[in-house]
Design a protein around this motif. Structure first.
Motif, short mmCIF file in Angstrom:
data_model
loop_
_atom_site.label_atom_id
_atom_site.label_comp_id
_atom_site.label_asym_id
_atom_site.label_seq_id
_atom_site.Cartn_x
_atom_site.Cartn_y
_atom_site.Cartn_z
N TRP A 16 0.84 -1.19 0.00
CA TRP A 16 0.00 0.00 0.00
C TRP A 16 0.87 1.24 0.00
N CYS A 36 -4.18 0.76 -2.10
CA CYS A 36 -3.64 -0.61 -2.08
C CYS A 36 -3.32 -1.11 -3.47
N GLY A 37 -2.27 -1.93 -3.55
CA GLY A 37 -1.86 -2.55 -4.81
C GLY A 37 -1.69 -4.05 -4.64
N GLY A 41 0.18 -4.67 -9.85
CA GLY A 41 0.76 -3.35 -9.66
C GLY A 41 -0.32 -2.30 -9.45
N LEU A 42 0.05 -1.04 -9.69
CA LEU A 42 -0.85 0.07 -9.40
C LEU A 42 -0.39 1.30 -10.17
N ARG A 71 3.74 4.49 -11.79
CA ARG A 71 3.18 3.15 -11.58
C ARG A 71 4.12 2.35 -10.69
N GLU A 73 5.13 -1.58 -10.17
CA GLU A 73 5.01 -2.86 -10.88
C GLU A 73 6.03 -3.85 -10.35
#
Length: 114
Positions: A16, A36-37, A41-42, A71, A73
């Motif tokens: 997170w 949260c991821g 990823g995010l 991002r 990842e």
């Protein structure tokens, strides 16, 4: 605006990120500052967390958040993650008592506590 990513089930959360610092409104609740991821990823940016950035950040800094800012990842088979800036602006990663400069599309390995 782009649609929000579906919320992760608690068992899917691998990391997170938490908004902090002087750019965050002091009255913004701590429990709402986390994103949260999971394994996929995010991506962080105005297009992905529009409401969070609008409500949490001071008006004078919100303009500096890109639609797709950065991002997180996977960086390998070991389960580690890296952060990759997606905007042209220089970004800084706080690591311990120092700062690491990050440039667009240049991955930086993440460590616990970054």
């Amino acid at each position: 605006p782009m649609p929000q990513a579906p919320a992760l089930h608690p068992s899917e959360v691998l990391f997170w990120l938490e908004l902090g610092g002087t750019a965050v409104r002091q009255d913004f609740p701590a429990e709402l500052r986390r994103v949260c991821g999971g394994a996929q990823g995010l991506i962080i940016g105005r297009s992905h967390q529009q409401q969070l950035h609008c409500e949490a950040l001071n008006d004078e800094v919100a303009q500096y958040i890109s639609r797709e800012h950065f991002r997180v990842e996977r960086s390998g088979a070991g389960g580690d993650f890296c952060v990759v800036p997606m905007a042209s602006n220089l970004m800084w990663l706080l690591r311990g008592s120092g700062r690491v400069a990050m440039r667009s599309n240049d991955p930086t390995q993440l460590c616990s506590g970054d």
